[in-house]
Scaffold this active site. Structure first.
Site, short mmCIF file in Angstrom:
data_model
loop_
_atom_site.label_atom_id
_atom_site.label_comp_id
_atom_site.label_asym_id
_atom_site.label_seq_id
_atom_site.Cartn_x
_atom_site.Cartn_y
_atom_site.Cartn_z
N ASP A 189 -7.14 -2.11 3.85
CA ASP A 189 -5.87 -1.66 4.37
C ASP A 189 -6.03 -0.19 4.79
O ASP A 189 -7.04 0.45 4.49
CB ASP A 189 -4.76 -1.83 3.31
CG ASP A 189 -3.39 -1.85 3.97
OD1 ASP A 189 -2.44 -2.36 3.36
OD2 ASP A 189 -3.28 -1.39 5.13
C1 GLC Z 1 -0.35 -0.61 6.68
C2 GLC Z 1 -0.05 -1.88 5.92
C3 GLC Z 1 -0.82 -3.08 6.40
C4 GLC Z 1 -1.01 -2.97 7.90
C5 GLC Z 1 -1.92 -1.79 8.15
C6 GLC Z 1 -2.14 -1.55 9.64
O1 GLC Z 1 -0.50 0.44 5.78
O2 GLC Z 1 -0.19 -1.83 4.50
O3 GLC Z 1 -0.05 -4.23 6.02
O4 GLC Z 1 -1.60 -4.15 8.42
O5 GLC Z 1 -1.46 -0.59 7.55
O6 GLC Z 1 -0.95 -1.39 10.27
#
Ligand code: GLC
Length: 738
Positions: free
Chosen positions: A276
């Site tokens: 993430d």
């Molecule tokens: C965010 C979220 C994740 C998302 C990623 C990219 O922090 O936790 O669910 O896909 O970043 O946007």
């Protein structure tokens, strides 16, 4: 623009051919280029997290230092970056383009917590197929969805992104979404790589505070949080994203037990593991790594393939290899998994195959997609209260000019109906509630509009204007709720009630004494106890997407009889959170008989039960259940039990009911939930029509993770419950013999 770059007659490669091609390419790659494939940068006008220092995207692409890009939301940008990659990087490896297409791309669908209330797997799958069709036209190939975190605490803003509190329904919806996004083949230029997120346990963040501590047993993880991921993996999800939290004290991004032992070895996942946003770096911030170099080591050891937006892999993996702390073979394994998918989706042979401006023009916000969004939106609406048959509105009287409707509140004529996690260019074309009612043929002068207040701020003279509208009307629609950025990521709330300024507006309008319908726009369960006691009807509409106003008007006017059922409990008081139906009995359960006893699991100042339980939702008609029967009272291992029940529409309007089947394992080697959803049927019934419906219970339905962490069914007595929601069922018992 793109046509000259498209390759013709490109066909899918066999798995063997892909493997051979990957080995050949791998053999040509430098260590830096391999690590490049494992790195992802953000390139977007939207923010997905905090600021991250990085070189310009164009430089990173030219130098082969990224293998995928987050957030490039149009074909112009994806084309320019792909062209750079295939013309100027040394090995010309095409890029994947990642995005969060959570509930629609340009056509926006209801937020996932809303569409879950439809219990309609086919409609949810269709929404994901449409989202994939629209997103891939812009060149997006790798989705950061579905989010399949079970959530039981409405203070957590990301409850809007998931399917609620139940593992069984959550698993069915996870499967439907993966199938919708990935279709029959990833080679199709209209399907997206799905990504199950966030593995695992993120929804249990303490006190509902985002990114907060999660502490749970493996037994709970396996029984509650794992089932939707297992279903999504069985559906073939190509990718998984880690959760921000730690498990057993080790941040998941570097947790070898979770990502390697459980996900890859036990569950057999061989797809791409993507971190993430910044999560690799956060291993260090959590305090589980001496330095960022060790954080990078932990993540690679855990088999994390792609690092999202931070550059620990680029900065430290070469040193870690030199120091013998990681092997280049581990990097090769990650790059293999990435390249295999680049071949599978076809971009290695046709880098521009997804980038189709002409299809953007044709698909985005297409009328058919809007109709699909409206149909799913209608089914996502939950009728929570309807006293004195306040609803449906007497549209004829209104159209005839004998009835006036006051439409009051910050959501009476608001475009903020899409919810968060959307990046649509068409936000201004969102259909408001007032527009939806007007489209029903109700004359403007029959609709008395007054904003009354803002979401969180008062409007000068707003309440007075609203009171005047209510006084002049025969019925009041009070459109209140949360704005879209009050839920979603980094949007936890301590107080999950309707904001105070709206409460003041409500009190003034209700005091006028006309029938009042509360129409809610919100991204989480709210505490509605005061409204339950003070308004005549309550309609939960969540954030319904591009066609919100039409869908709400369809339900308010009775053109569509509401069918939605809650997939997350609504607490009567915030102090009850987290609250969920599949709770445990405890050793001192509160019962009807012992309410006045002291040493019981209860509160001094309120009830244990939620205001509205899991599975709850009313219709404009009524349904009754009778004659619950089992075809046997004992079931041997390998056998099954047939359950029948009669459902009757006892009202005067045709309607659809979602009949739910729950089980209770009365005892096990561990405690067992007092109820567990194990099936449901959606039945259409004409007024006074009865139907006998059938469920089959198999031994598999009775399995759980027991005291020895084995997934199995245990002999003993079970209860079967069937009814209109988790707190209103008929019951029977049977015994499993093993
Ligand atoms: C965010 C979220 C994740 C998302 C990623 C990219 O922090 O936790 O669910 O896909 O970043 O946007």
């Amino acid at each position: 623009m793109v046509a000259p770059y498209r390759k013709q007659n490109v066909t899918p490669r066999s798995d063997e051919n892909i493997r051979e091609s990957v080995e050949q390419l791998l053999g040509k790659m430098t260590l830096a280029e391999k690590i490049g494939q494992m790195s992802q940068c953000a390139d977007s006008e939207f923010a997905f997290g905090g600021e991250i220092e990085a070189d310009p995207t164009e430089l990173l692409v030219r130098e082969g230092r990224v293998g995928s890009i987050l957030g490039a939301f149009n074909s112009r940008r994806t084309f320019d970056l792909q062209k750079l990659a295939v013309e100027q990087s040394r090995l010309r490896i095409p890029l994947m383009f990642n995005a969060d297409v959570i509930h629609g791309y340009q056509t926006i669908f209801p937020i996932p917590l809303a569409w879950a209330c439809s219990w309609d797997l086919e409609e949810i799958k269709r929404a994901c197929m449409i989202a994939a069709k629209e997103a891939t036209a812009s060149g997006i190939t790798y989705n950061h969805a579905p989010m399949v975190d079970i959530s039981r605490d409405a203070r957590w803003g990301r409850v809007m992104e998931g399917a609620g509190e139940d593992p069984y329904l959550g698993a069915l919806i996870a499967r439907a979404q993966v199938e919708g996004f990935q279709g029959d083949t990833l080679f199709s230029e209209e399907t997206l790589i799905a990504c199950l997120k966030h593995f695992i346990g993120y929804g249990a963040s303490e006190a509902g505070r985002d990114y907060n501590t999660v502490d749970m047993s493996e037994w709970t993880l396996r029984n509650v949080y794992l089932p939707p991921f297992k279903a999504g993996l069985e559906a073939g999800s190509a990718s998984v994203m880690n959760a921000f939290n730690f498990y057993n004290g080790i941040p998941v991004a570097g947790n070898k037990f979770i990502l390697h032992d459980l996900l890859r070895e036990e569950l057999g996942f061989d797809g791409m593991l993507i971190s993430d946003y910044g999560a690799v770096d956060e291993i260090y911030i959590h305090g589980a790594a001496r330095d960022r170099k060790d954080a990078a080591r932990q993540s690679l050891e855990a088999t994390m393939d792609i690092e999202m937006v931070t550059q620990l892999y680029e900065n430290y993996l070469p040193q870690l290899i030199e120091e013998g702390k990681v092997q280049e073979a581990q990097i090769d394994a990650a790059v293999r998994r990435i390249l295999i998918y680049k071949y599978k989706i076809g971009i290695m042979d046709d880098p521009f195959r997804y980038i189709r401006p002409e299809k953007e023009e044709e698909y985005h916000f297409h009328a058919d997609h809007l109709q699909a969004s409206r149909e799913l939106a209608r089914k996502s609406i939950v009728l929570l209260k309807n006293e004195n048959q306040t609803l449906p509105l007497q549209t004829e009287a209104v159209i005839a000019g004998t009835q006036k409707i006051a439409v009051i509140g910050p959501f009476a004529d608001s475009k903020d109906m899409l919810g968060t996690w959307q990046f649509s260019r068409y936000k201004e074309e969102t259909v408001t509630l007032l527009e939806g009612l007007t489209a029903k043929g109700i004359a403007e002068d029959q609709l008395l509009y007054a904003e009354g207040s803002g979401v969180n701020d008062p409007i000068e003279g707003g309440i007075e204007q609203a009171v005047r509208a209510a006084e002049a009307a025969d019925i009041v629609l009070l459109a209140l709720g949360e704005h879209s950025e009050m839920s979603g990521e980094a949007a936890s709330r301590m107080d999950i009630s309707i904001p105070a300024v709206q409460q003041q507006l409500a009190e003034a309008v209700i005091a006028v004494g006309k029938p009042v319908v509360l129409v809610l726009t919100n991204g989480r369960p709210l505490v509605l106890d005061w409204y339950e006691q003070n308004v005549d009807a309550i309609v939960e509409t969540w954030f319904l997407g591009s066609q919100a106003g039409h869908a709400i008007a369809d339900v308010l006017t009775g053109d569509y009889n509401p069918t939605g059922k809650l997939t997350m409990s609504f607490p009567k008081h915030l102090g009850q959170s987290p609250i969920y139906y599949n709770r445990f009995n405890t050793g001192r359960p509160l019962t009807a008989e012992n309410q006045d006893e002291k040493y019981i699991s209860k509160y001094l100042d309120g009830p244990n039960d939620p205001l509205y339980p899991f599975g709850y939702g009313l219709s404009y008609t009524e349904f009754s259940y009778s004659d619950l029967q089992l075809d046997r009272q004992q079931m041997k291992s390998g056998e099954q039990i047939t359950v029948t029940v009669t459902v009757t529409n006892t009202g005067s309007m045709a309607g659809e009911e979602i009949a739910q089947l729950y089980i209770q394992d009365l005892y096990g080697t561990t405690v067992r939930p007092v109820k567990e959803l194990k099936g449901y049927r959606k039945v259409q019934l004409a007024p006074q029509q009865s139907i006998q419906i059938e469920f089959v219970i198999t031994e598999q339905d009775l399995e759980y993770c027991n005291a020895r962490l084995e997934w199995t069914a245990e002999e003993g007595e079970f209860k079967v419950y069937v009814g209109t929601h988790s707190g209103n069922t008929l019951e029977q018992t049977f015994e499993l013999l093993k």
